[in-house]
Enzyme design. Structure first.
Site, PDB file in Angstrom:
ATOM      1  N   CYS A   1       0.897  -1.362  -0.022  1.00  0.00           N
ATOM      2  CA  CYS A   1       0.121   0.090   0.026  1.00  0.00           C
ATOM      3  C   CYS A   1       0.946   1.170  -0.176  1.00  0.00           C
ATOM      4  O   CYS A   1       2.070   1.413   0.419  1.00  0.00           O
ATOM      5  CB  CYS A   1      -0.924   0.002   1.104  1.00  0.00           C
ATOM      6  SG  CYS A   1      -2.072  -1.263   1.445  1.00  0.00           S
TER       7      CYS A   1
ATOM      8  N   ARG B   1       3.952  -0.093  -4.755  1.00  0.00           N
ATOM      9  CA  ARG B   1       3.649  -0.856  -3.357  1.00  0.00           C
ATOM     10  C   ARG B   1       2.462  -1.547  -3.338  1.00  0.00           C
ATOM     11  O   ARG B   1       2.106  -2.141  -2.314  1.00  0.00           O
ATOM     12  CB  ARG B   1       3.618   0.349  -2.306  1.00  0.00           C
ATOM     13  CG  ARG B   1       5.004   0.981  -2.083  1.00  0.00           C
ATOM     14  CD  ARG B   1       4.864   2.200  -1.276  1.00  0.00           C
ATOM     15  NE  ARG B   1       4.454   1.752  -0.027  1.00  0.00           N
ATOM     16  CZ  ARG B   1       5.606   1.569   0.784  1.00  0.00           C
ATOM     17  NH1 ARG B   1       6.885   1.765   0.547  1.00  0.00           N
ATOM     18  NH2 ARG B   1       5.480   1.155   1.932  1.00  0.00           N
TER      19      ARG B   1
ATOM     20  N   TRP C   1      -2.733  -2.677  -1.454  1.00  0.00           N
ATOM     21  CA  TRP C   1      -2.693  -4.118  -1.822  1.00  0.00           C
ATOM     22  C   TRP C   1      -3.384  -4.744  -0.578  1.00  0.00           C
ATOM     23  O   TRP C   1      -3.290  -4.636   0.437  1.00  0.00           O
ATOM     24  CB  TRP C   1      -0.981  -4.340  -1.503  1.00  0.00           C
ATOM     25  CG  TRP C   1      -0.555  -5.939  -1.620  1.00  0.00           C
ATOM     26  CD1 TRP C   1      -0.065  -6.209  -3.226  1.00  0.00           C
ATOM     27  CD2 TRP C   1      -0.335  -6.717  -0.714  1.00  0.00           C
ATOM     28  NE1 TRP C   1       0.375  -7.667  -2.793  1.00  0.00           N
ATOM     29  CE2 TRP C   1       0.145  -7.729  -1.507  1.00  0.00           C
ATOM     30  CE3 TRP C   1      -0.647  -6.916   0.409  1.00  0.00           C
ATOM     31  CZ2 TRP C   1       0.387  -9.048  -0.986  1.00  0.00           C
ATOM     32  CZ3 TRP C   1      -0.273  -8.030   1.297  1.00  0.00           C
ATOM     33  CH2 TRP C   1       0.172  -9.247   0.422  1.00  0.00           C
TER      34      TRP C   1
ATOM     35  N   ASN D   1      -1.839   2.153   5.716  1.00  0.00           N
ATOM     36  CA  ASN D   1      -0.952   0.985   5.139  1.00  0.00           C
ATOM     37  C   ASN D   1      -0.790   0.388   6.307  1.00  0.00           C
ATOM     38  O   ASN D   1       0.066   1.010   7.465  1.00  0.00           O
ATOM     39  CB  ASN D   1       0.266   1.848   4.733  1.00  0.00           C
ATOM     40  CG  ASN D   1       1.505   0.927   4.270  1.00  0.00           C
ATOM     41  OD1 ASN D   1       1.142  -0.167   3.952  1.00  0.00           O
ATOM     42  ND2 ASN D   1       2.513   1.481   4.082  1.00  0.00           N
ATOM     43  N   GLY D   2      -0.668  -0.964   6.357  1.00  0.00           N
ATOM     44  CA  GLY D   2      -0.425  -2.085   7.454  1.00  0.00           C
ATOM     45  C   GLY D   2      -1.389  -2.733   7.871  1.00  0.00           C
ATOM     46  O   GLY D   2      -2.437  -2.942   7.040  1.00  0.00           O
TER      47      GLY D   2
ATOM     48  N   GLU E   1      17.951 -17.014  -7.780  1.00  0.00           N
ATOM     49  CA  GLU E   1      17.553 -15.590  -7.882  1.00  0.00           C
ATOM     50  C   GLU E   1      17.065 -15.557  -9.482  1.00  0.00           C
ATOM     51  O   GLU E   1      16.089 -14.991  -9.537  1.00  0.00           O
ATOM     52  CB  GLU E   1      18.666 -14.650  -7.846  1.00  0.00           C
ATOM     53  CG  GLU E   1      18.629 -13.222  -8.304  1.00  0.00           C
ATOM     54  CD  GLU E   1      17.182 -12.465  -7.750  1.00  0.00           C
ATOM     55  OE1 GLU E   1      16.589 -13.113  -6.588  1.00  0.00           O
ATOM     56  OE2 GLU E   1      17.106 -11.541  -8.310  1.00  0.00           O
TER      57      GLU E   1
ATOM     58  N   LYS F   1      13.287 -14.329 -10.636  1.00  0.00           N
ATOM     59  CA  LYS F   1      13.343 -13.201 -11.476  1.00  0.00           C
ATOM     60  C   LYS F   1      12.363 -13.736 -12.669  1.00  0.00           C
ATOM     61  O   LYS F   1      11.490 -12.695 -13.204  1.00  0.00           O
ATOM     62  CB  LYS F   1      14.573 -12.760 -12.127  1.00  0.00           C
ATOM     63  CG  LYS F   1      14.870 -11.527 -12.355  1.00  0.00           C
ATOM     64  CD  LYS F   1      14.867 -10.572 -10.970  1.00  0.00           C
ATOM     65  CE  LYS F   1      13.839 -10.604  -9.848  1.00  0.00           C
ATOM     66  NZ  LYS F   1      14.451 -10.504  -8.587  1.00  0.00           N
TER      67      LYS F   1
ATOM     68  N   GLU G   1       8.523 -14.504 -11.358  1.00  0.00           N
ATOM     69  CA  GLU G   1       7.584 -13.523 -10.622  1.00  0.00           C
ATOM     70  C   GLU G   1       6.927 -12.411 -11.620  1.00  0.00           C
ATOM     71  O   GLU G   1       5.832 -11.921 -11.522  1.00  0.00           O
ATOM     72  CB  GLU G   1       8.237 -12.658  -9.562  1.00  0.00           C
ATOM     73  CG  GLU G   1       9.202 -11.874 -10.161  1.00  0.00           C
ATOM     74  CD  GLU G   1      10.134 -11.339  -8.922  1.00  0.00           C
ATOM     75  OE1 GLU G   1       9.296 -10.693  -7.909  1.00  0.00           O
ATOM     76  OE2 GLU G   1      11.220 -10.948  -8.838  1.00  0.00           O
TER      77      GLU G   1
ATOM     78  N   HIS H   1      18.440 -36.163  -7.802  1.00  0.00           N
ATOM     79  CA  HIS H   1      17.596 -36.760  -6.717  1.00  0.00           C
ATOM     80  C   HIS H   1      16.013 -36.344  -6.693  1.00  0.00           C
ATOM     81  O   HIS H   1      15.710 -36.198  -5.707  1.00  0.00           O
ATOM     82  CB  HIS H   1      18.414 -35.798  -5.497  1.00  0.00           C
ATOM     83  CG  HIS H   1      19.872 -36.354  -5.387  1.00  0.00           C
ATOM     84  ND1 HIS H   1      20.227 -37.346  -4.928  1.00  0.00           N
ATOM     85  CD2 HIS H   1      20.978 -35.663  -5.616  1.00  0.00           C
ATOM     86  CE1 HIS H   1      21.639 -37.743  -4.820  1.00  0.00           C
ATOM     87  NE2 HIS H   1      22.055 -36.344  -5.166  1.00  0.00           N
TER      88      HIS H   1
ATOM     89  N   LYS I   1       6.001  -4.039  -4.015  1.00  0.00           N
ATOM     90  CA  LYS I   1       7.383  -4.047  -3.801  1.00  0.00           C
ATOM     91  C   LYS I   1       7.844  -4.087  -2.138  1.00  0.00           C
ATOM     92  O   LYS I   1       8.794  -4.919  -1.860  1.00  0.00           O
ATOM     93  CB  LYS I   1       7.942  -2.717  -4.303  1.00  0.00           C
ATOM     94  CG  LYS I   1       9.526  -2.748  -4.118  1.00  0.00           C
ATOM     95  CD  LYS I   1      10.070  -2.082  -5.649  1.00  0.00           C
ATOM     96  CE  LYS I   1      11.514  -2.337  -5.585  1.00  0.00           C
ATOM     97  NZ  LYS I   1      11.919  -3.574  -6.120  1.00  0.00           N
TER      98      LYS I   1
END
Ligand code: F6R
Length: 586
Positions: free
Chosen positions: A2, A28, A72, A98-99, A464, A468, A471, A487, A581
């Site tokens: 948010c 955000r 969000w 926000n939260g 990583e 990338k 996502e 395995h 983000k």
């Protein structure tokens, strides 16, 4: 998670400022958005929309006081009703939040019993009704704000607008909020880059603090309710750094910025690198911690320190570190890695470590962020604002620092610099040859799975890289230690399955090549990233030998693959679905 933005001042264009601020904060959260503007007659114009802001125009309302929000979703689905701003029953309390209000269910029940009618399913709306309820018996807004701050549990940042009184309050506990002071008033945002077009003079509110703003005054109260003088700082970057420039998307812009950022690190980082090296040498146990991409940088650090510095440095995912702190002492060193400096899982881990007396060296990209303020020592990545949700330039900057610190400990700093410079040249080369990567992307874009394999230093790079790709393109991508293939993972390989193989000419070369053969034997399509071509690869991308810094260009290839896969599939690489983000909720 948010983004919140507010303006109070003398300029009548609050509507445009807030819309532009929200666009800047949209990374955000982009499930829905809304703006509240106080009109001259004291009434409020509220507009709310599900979905991204896109090309929306600012509401055609002249106003010099307003707040906005880009959401969000946490409590309640994506809908107009759940979009912020929220109001109380009377419309005299308007807020953005926000939260998470952790005790919202109880508060909502109590307030409902008192007759309050809720219009949304959000936790945020209870704050408005709580303020309304308090206002029934008191008109002391300072006191009401104090009570509100004490009553709502969790990590929150709230701007509460009182239209009739032409002022607003900010409450901050956990979630970030920054106040910018400009000649035409005050700008408030979740992130300083949203304020940059208006002013560089900012004050980051501390946890527990609150602020009262009118058109020409700002009062900051500390956690105990005592007035304090805010120490404004000047932001070290310009507004244009936070814009897309000529690029279609921030992600590509940020990928392309990497050579410049890494070059600056190569030229200027020595003092900070030696400070960090000394802290690690003096510490009795060092932990690198971070979440997501930053956790892969932390894992890479363990490999780099082992291989280059011959030193054991632990790593942990931020959210798991809480369960590993029992043996920390005041001789432990904790190195949180974080682009935003606001990731709550990393912050909580740091809080636990601080309780044990551990020393904190934060490596972040955000001056004034929570981690920056909580740390004993700081290294700033100086990668400039990173706006695409997928982290690219902050990752390679973190790796460059860890790489140089490892070399400094080993007494081979100059050697580290020359390898880093080779890696920078290799990245420049790759950026010039993006057509080759686009062609491969075209070949593999309809595959269901992509696997990325590497050993040693290339293993965290593979993790990583997979993140990338998945996502932003939503293609299932998975990174593995190449030795693990047999395995279990091999069961997933079928004819045409793309396997990206990181195969630098180091001690892992021969064994990684075996993995290529094993995959080929099952019909897999091997894309080798190596210094030389080999018959075991179906496709080959030339990566010059940059010694232990070869992981840097390797990851850049995956960044570009993720980007072009997203474009090929028609997705917005800057705003992947369901993500935001700065992850400031648990
Ligand atoms: C992935 C990504 C996330 C972040 C993670 C931590 O591309 O960006 O995984 O790395 O949320 O964020 P910071 O570094 O801000 O702590």
């Amino acid at each position: 998670m948010c983004g919140i933005f507010g303006y109070i001042g003398t300029n009548q264009h609050a509507s445009t400022f807030i819309l532009e601020g929200l666009k800047s904060l949209e990374y955000r959260g982009y499930d829905s958005w809304g703006i509240a503007l106080q009109k001259d007659d004291g009434t409020v114009h509220i507009t709310k929309h599900p979905g991204k802001i896109g090309d929306a125009k600012a509401p055609n309302v002249l106003s010099s006081l307003g707040i906005g929000h880009t959401r969000w979703a946490t409590h309640g689905g994506i809908s107009t009703e759940n979009a912020h701003p929220h109001t109380d029953c009377t419309g005299e309390v308007v807020l953005v939040h926000n939260g998470i209000v952790e005790n919202f269910a109880l508060l909502k029940k109590e307030l409902s019993l008192k007759g309050h009618l809720f219009k949304s399913e959000t936790d945020s709306e209870v704050i408005a009704h709580f303020v309304e309820e308090m206002s029934k018996t008191s008109d002391d807004l300072d006191e009401i704000m104090k009570q509100t701050k004490q009553t709502i549990d969790g990590m929150n940042a709230v701007i509460i607008l009182f239209p009739k009184k032409q002022l607003f309050y900010i409450i901050k506990n956990g979630s970030p909020i920054v106040i910018g002071k400009a000649s035409d008033g005050y700008y408030i945002a979740s992130d300083a880059t949203a304020i940059l077009p208006h002013t560089k003079e900012v004050y980051f509110l501390e946890d527990g603090e609150s602020a009262k703003l009118t058109r020409d005054s700002l009062i900051i109260l500390d956690a105990y309710g005592k007035e304090k003088e805010p120490a404004f700082i000047s932001l070290p970057y310009d507004a244009q750094l936070a814009s897309k420039g000529n690029y279609d998307y921030f992600m590509l812009k940020e990928i392309a910025e990497q050579p410049t950022i890494l070059r600056a690190i190569s030229q200027n980082a020595h003092a900070e690198v030696s400070k960090a090296a000394k802290l690690i040498k003096d510490a009795f146990g060092t932990y690198l911690i971070g979440c997501g991409t930053a956790s892969y940088a932390a894992l890479a650090g363990t490999y780099l320190f082992s291989k280059i510095a011959k030193r054991h440095v632990n790593n942990s995912i931020g959210s798991e570190f809480t369960y590993l702190v029992d043996f920390l002492t005041n001789k432990s060193l904790i190195i949180p890695l974080s682009q935003s400096g606001e990731t709550i899982d990393t912050i909580s881990a740091v809080d636990h470590a601080r309780e044990k007396g551990a020393h904190i060296l934060a490596i972040t990209n955000s001056i004034g962020s929570t981690l920056y303020r909580k740390a004993n020592d700081n290294i700033l990545l100086n990668a400039g604002p990173e706006k695409a949700v997928a982290s690219t330039k902050a990752y390679t900057a973190k790796i460059a620092y860890l790489y140089l610190i490892a070399h400094e400990i080993n007494g081979t700093y100059k050697n580290g610099i020359s390898n880093l410079n080779l890696a920078i040249d290799a990245i420049v080369q790759l950026l010039h040859e993006q057509d080759a990567i686009r062609k491969i992307v075209d070949d593999i874009k309809n595959q269901k799975h992509i696997f990325i394999l590497g050993r040693g230093l290339s293993y965290p790079a593979a993790l990583e890289s997979a993140l990338k790709i998945k996502e932003v393109s939503y293609v299932h991508a998975e990174g593995f230690a190449a030795g693990e293939l047999k395995h279990g993972v091999l069961a997933l390989v079928e004819k045409g399955t793309p396997i990206i193989l990181f195969n630098p000419h180091d001690e892992t070369y021969e064994d990684t090549l075996s993995a290529a053969y094993e995959v080929r034997a099952r019909g897999g399509y091997v894309i080798g990233l190596a210094h030389d071509n080999h018959e075991a690869y179906d496709e080959y991308i030339h990566i010059p030998d940059c010694q232990d810094a070869t992981v840097l260009p390797n990851v850049v290839v995956a960044q570009l693959m993720g980007y072009y896969l997203a474009i090929a599939k028609g997705f917005d690489p800057d705003k992947p679905r369901n993500l935001a983000k700065s992850v400031v909720v648990k």
